[in-house]
Design a protein around this motif. Structure first.
Motif, PDB file in Angstrom:
ATOM      1  N   UNK A  74     -33.298  17.597  17.083  1.00  0.00           N
ATOM      2  CA  UNK A  74     -33.749  17.641  18.013  1.00  0.00           C
ATOM      3  C   UNK A  74     -33.852  15.654  18.035  1.00  0.00           C
ATOM      4  N   UNK A  75     -33.696  15.057  16.858  1.00  0.00           N
ATOM      5  CA  UNK A  75     -33.561  13.654  16.747  1.00  0.00           C
ATOM      6  C   UNK A  75     -32.207  13.398  17.327  1.00  0.00           C
ATOM      7  N   UNK A  76     -31.228  13.742  16.753  1.00  0.00           N
ATOM      8  CA  UNK A  76     -29.504  13.837  16.580  1.00  0.00           C
ATOM      9  C   UNK A  76     -28.948  14.120  18.033  1.00  0.00           C
ATOM     10  N   UNK A  77     -29.941  15.627  18.912  1.00  0.00           N
ATOM     11  CA  UNK A  77     -29.956  15.318  21.198  1.00  0.00           C
ATOM     12  C   UNK A  77     -30.336  14.550  21.351  1.00  0.00           C
ATOM     13  N   UNK A  78     -31.426  14.228  21.308  1.00  0.00           N
ATOM     14  CA  UNK A  78     -32.645  12.680  21.831  1.00  0.00           C
ATOM     15  C   UNK A  78     -31.114  11.454  21.174  1.00  0.00           C
ATOM     16  N   UNK A  79     -30.641  11.229  20.724  1.00  0.00           N
ATOM     17  CA  UNK A  79     -29.732  10.104  20.218  1.00  0.00           C
ATOM     18  C   UNK A  79     -28.676  10.548  21.308  1.00  0.00           C
ATOM     19  N   UNK A  80     -27.398  12.037  21.371  1.00  0.00           N
ATOM     20  CA  UNK A  80     -26.733  11.819  21.968  1.00  0.00           C
ATOM     21  C   UNK A  80     -26.352  11.731  23.771  1.00  0.00           C
ATOM     22  N   UNK A 132     -40.848  12.782  24.551  1.00  0.00           N
ATOM     23  CA  UNK A 132     -41.313  14.047  25.271  1.00  0.00           C
ATOM     24  C   UNK A 132     -40.931  14.459  26.178  1.00  0.00           C
ATOM     25  N   UNK A 133     -39.826  13.902  26.965  1.00  0.00           N
ATOM     26  CA  UNK A 133     -38.778  14.801  27.788  1.00  0.00           C
ATOM     27  C   UNK A 133     -38.999  16.366  26.723  1.00  0.00           C
ATOM     28  N   UNK A 134     -37.875  15.963  26.040  1.00  0.00           N
ATOM     29  CA  UNK A 134     -37.915  17.008  25.509  1.00  0.00           C
ATOM     30  C   UNK A 134     -39.212  18.381  24.428  1.00  0.00           C
ATOM     31  N   UNK A 135     -39.911  17.372  24.457  1.00  0.00           N
ATOM     32  CA  UNK A 135     -40.997  18.334  24.331  1.00  0.00           C
ATOM     33  C   UNK A 135     -42.008  19.371  25.266  1.00  0.00           C
ATOM     34  N   UNK A 136     -41.476  18.585  27.054  1.00  0.00           N
ATOM     35  CA  UNK A 136     -41.798  19.407  28.526  1.00  0.00           C
ATOM     36  C   UNK A 136     -40.621  19.940  28.297  1.00  0.00           C
ATOM     37  N   UNK A 137     -39.929  19.777  28.189  1.00  0.00           N
ATOM     38  CA  UNK A 137     -38.888  21.021  28.276  1.00  0.00           C
ATOM     39  C   UNK A 137     -39.047  22.319  27.869  1.00  0.00           C
ATOM     40  N   UNK A 138     -39.525  22.006  26.234  1.00  0.00           N
ATOM     41  CA  UNK A 138     -39.490  23.267  25.225  1.00  0.00           C
ATOM     42  C   UNK A 138     -40.401  23.921  25.873  1.00  0.00           C
ATOM     43  N   UNK A 139     -41.719  23.179  26.276  1.00  0.00           N
ATOM     44  CA  UNK A 139     -42.643  24.113  27.231  1.00  0.00           C
ATOM     45  C   UNK A 139     -42.247  24.310  27.926  1.00  0.00           C
ATOM     46  N   UNK A 140     -42.135  24.438  29.203  1.00  0.00           N
ATOM     47  CA  UNK A 140     -41.507  24.695  30.428  1.00  0.00           C
ATOM     48  C   UNK A 140     -40.698  25.443  30.522  1.00  0.00           C
ATOM     49  N   UNK A 141     -39.056  25.559  29.725  1.00  0.00           N
ATOM     50  CA  UNK A 141     -38.775  26.124  30.157  1.00  0.00           C
ATOM     51  C   UNK A 141     -37.777  26.993  28.491  1.00  0.00           C
ATOM     52  N   UNK A 142     -38.256  26.858  27.312  1.00  0.00           N
ATOM     53  CA  UNK A 142     -37.975  26.393  26.270  1.00  0.00           C
ATOM     54  C   UNK A 142     -38.429  28.792  25.610  1.00  0.00           C
ATOM     55  N   UNK A 143     -37.503  29.913  25.292  1.00  0.00           N
ATOM     56  CA  UNK A 143     -37.877  30.842  24.573  1.00  0.00           C
ATOM     57  C   UNK A 143     -38.414  30.633  23.337  1.00  0.00           C
ATOM     58  N   UNK A 144     -38.969  29.079  22.784  1.00  0.00           N
ATOM     59  CA  UNK A 144     -39.663  29.715  21.741  1.00  0.00           C
ATOM     60  C   UNK A 144     -40.598  29.372  21.813  1.00  0.00           C
ATOM     61  N   UNK A 145     -42.094  29.559  21.378  1.00  0.00           N
ATOM     62  CA  UNK A 145     -43.459  28.881  21.635  1.00  0.00           C
ATOM     63  C   UNK A 145     -43.315  27.765  20.600  1.00  0.00           C
TER      64      UNK A 145
END
Length: 86
Positions: free
Chosen positions: A38-44, A50-63
Motif C-alpha cells: 500500500x505504501x508504494x501505491x500511496x507514494x506513486x 485514509x482514502x485508500x482504506x475507505x476505498x478498500x472498504x467500499x470497493x474492495x473484494x477482500x474483507x
C-alpha cells in the motif's frame, strides 16, 4: 513467471479538491490484491492512507477488519495445543 504490465490510462487530478478517477481507484485495489504494498501505491499516486482504506472498504473484494473464527476452528486449535502442538 513473468507478469505482464499493461498500459493504464486514467484522468489526472488538476487540484486536490477534484476526486480521483474511479478507474484509478479500482486499479489500485487490484494492485493491492496482487500484493503490491500500500505504501508504494500511496507514494506513486499521491493518495492518503485514509482514502485508500475507505476505498478498500467500499470497493474492495477482500474483507477488511479482524478475522472471525468459528467456534469449531477455535476448539480444534485448543485440542491441537493440548496434544503438544505449538
Amino acid at each position: 513467471m513473468e507478469t505482464i504490465e499493461r498500459e493504464f490510462e486514467f484522468a489526472e487530478r488538476t487540484s486536490k479538491k477534484q476526486p480521483f478517477d474511479k478507474r484509478l481507484i479500482l486499479h489500485m485495489l487490484d494492485q493491492i490484491e496482487l500484493g503490491v504494498p500500500r505504501r508504494d501505491l500511496m507514494e506513486q499516486y499521491g493518495v492518503s492512507e485514509l482514502s485508500l482504506i475507505r476505498w478498500m472498504k467500499k470497493f474492495g473484494r477482500q474483507p477488511i477488519g479482524p478475522k472471525r473464527y468459528t467456534t469449531e476452528l477455535k476448539r480444534s486449535v485448543i485440542r491441537a495445543v493440548q496434544d503438544g502442538m505449538s
